[in-house]
Enzyme design. Sequence first.
Site, PDB file in Angstrom:
ATOM      1  N   ASP A  57       0.834  -1.198   0.000  1.00  0.00           N
ATOM      2  CA  ASP A  57       0.000   0.000   0.000  1.00  0.00           C
ATOM      3  C   ASP A  57       0.869   1.248   0.000  1.00  0.00           C
ATOM      4  O   ASP A  57       1.516   1.568   1.000  1.00  0.00           O
ATOM      5  CB  ASP A  57      -0.916  -0.001   1.221  1.00  0.00           C
ATOM      6  CG  ASP A  57      -1.954   1.112   1.179  1.00  0.00           C
ATOM      7  OD1 ASP A  57      -1.986   1.867   0.194  1.00  0.00           O
ATOM      8  OD2 ASP A  57      -2.741   1.228   2.142  1.00  0.00           O
ATOM      9  N   ASP A 105      -1.370   5.616  -6.676  1.00  0.00           N
ATOM     10  CA  ASP A 105      -1.789   4.814  -5.530  1.00  0.00           C
ATOM     11  C   ASP A 105      -1.965   3.358  -5.928  1.00  0.00           C
ATOM     12  O   ASP A 105      -2.681   3.050  -6.885  1.00  0.00           O
ATOM     13  CB  ASP A 105      -3.093   5.369  -4.959  1.00  0.00           C
ATOM     14  CG  ASP A 105      -3.512   4.663  -3.676  1.00  0.00           C
ATOM     15  OD1 ASP A 105      -2.629   4.458  -2.814  1.00  0.00           O
ATOM     16  OD2 ASP A 105      -4.688   4.317  -3.542  1.00  0.00           O
TER      17      ASP A 105
END
Length: 479
Positions: free
Chosen positions: A161, A359
Amino acid sequence: MSSSHSLLFLSLLTLSLYTTTSATTTTTLDVAAAVQTTLDLLNPTSFQPQADKILPQNTSSLTFTLHPRSSVHVTHNHHDYESLTLARLARDSVRVNSILTKLDLAISGTNKSEMKPDKSMMLKPEDLSTPVTSGISQGSGEYFARVGLGTPPQLYYMVIDTGSDVNWLQCQPCNDCYQQTDPIFRPSASSTYNELTCSAQQCAALDITACRMNHCLYQVSYGDGSFTVGKLVTETVTFGRSGSVPKVALGCGNDNEGLFVGAAGLLALGGGTLSLPSQIKATSFSYCLVNRDSKTASTLDFNSAAPSNSITAPLLRNPRIKTYLYVGLTGISVGGRPLSIPPSIFAVDDSGRGGAIVDSGTAVTRLQTQAYNALRDAFAKQARSLKPTTGFSLFDTCFDLSSLRRVAVPTVAFNFAGGKTLSLKPENYLIPVDSRGKFCLAFAPTDSPLSIIGNVQQQGTRVGYDLRKLIVSFTPHNC
């Protein structure tokens, strides 16, 4: 030059320009292959957990293998691909809201260090923003790194992440733990496990912390309803056969719930001081995300040089928040033509708002409404030969390609500061939402000034972050 020669020259020049232009205005989408992948994904007989890639020894870089969730944990809770896609998109919307909330807190100056974890080590599901449900039933599309932890090292699948700063994994004893693929980490089985005290420097770096019997406690909550609570510890992290790093701080969670089912925890790749790149003092890192419906694997590399044929852009920082990785996006092209979008749309303003981040956890790229409308309108205009159909969830531009095996579609490209352009593959922006031939333009509008380049648009491209030179690199076809 005679008039006949002049006419011949102009004709050849026109033909040359036409050929060059036409070669960049459209690209070919393999409809049949994309639909077959959706069928294979939900076929119970096709699921075979992937073996790890054989990683090189004695290299200067540190490497994990990287897997899409579909190759690690079965997704047969869904009766068809349409329901899986709806679940993925619902979770994706919550993920984006979580990012925006975190950013708003940072910009508003909220002091998260004053927020204390629940002293009972229990958080109530009704206090979370969404019901706590299984990551598999939600169809979440994270990517898992294969990480060695402890001494001797035990292997665990951990979600990667780029929007997080705290590494953590589930630990015994469990007050409340969700289902994971690997056995839950046992601190007593590792000779290098060490619990941090409340005075430790790493403890002070946490956004939310508390002290109990001189043990540093951590808590991380996510906007999708997931959370983890436990002790902050240090442990040795092993990167396949490429090396190991001692005393990496991570949360040892005894109470964990939410949407991470299948993974043992989370590997934080953000820009904060407790993220893995920061702790191991990596000069760079890169990953390649394979198609999330595939059974193949790739790698997450640290301290490796970007390929020479990479497309580069500035890596930007937002002074209001260290976590997110901003890129110098300046525009978008459709069919080889730049859209009429002011570059300021993608810039961070003085307040810290705006800009574009890359992201790994967001699936679908979000664009400010003005930019999205320009993209959608240009694509629809140039795709008039495609049969339009009704929208789907957050997608408003969809096509019925059920009668086609291959089709020419308009090209889409990101334009970056410095004049570089990243041309997307058609499967990065026109994706199936069911197994019957319905495909949608995989972008979505947002009222927020922040744009997010999601993992659907990153699939098949190695994305690198040079943390010293502050450069983001994109290398297509390098998984």
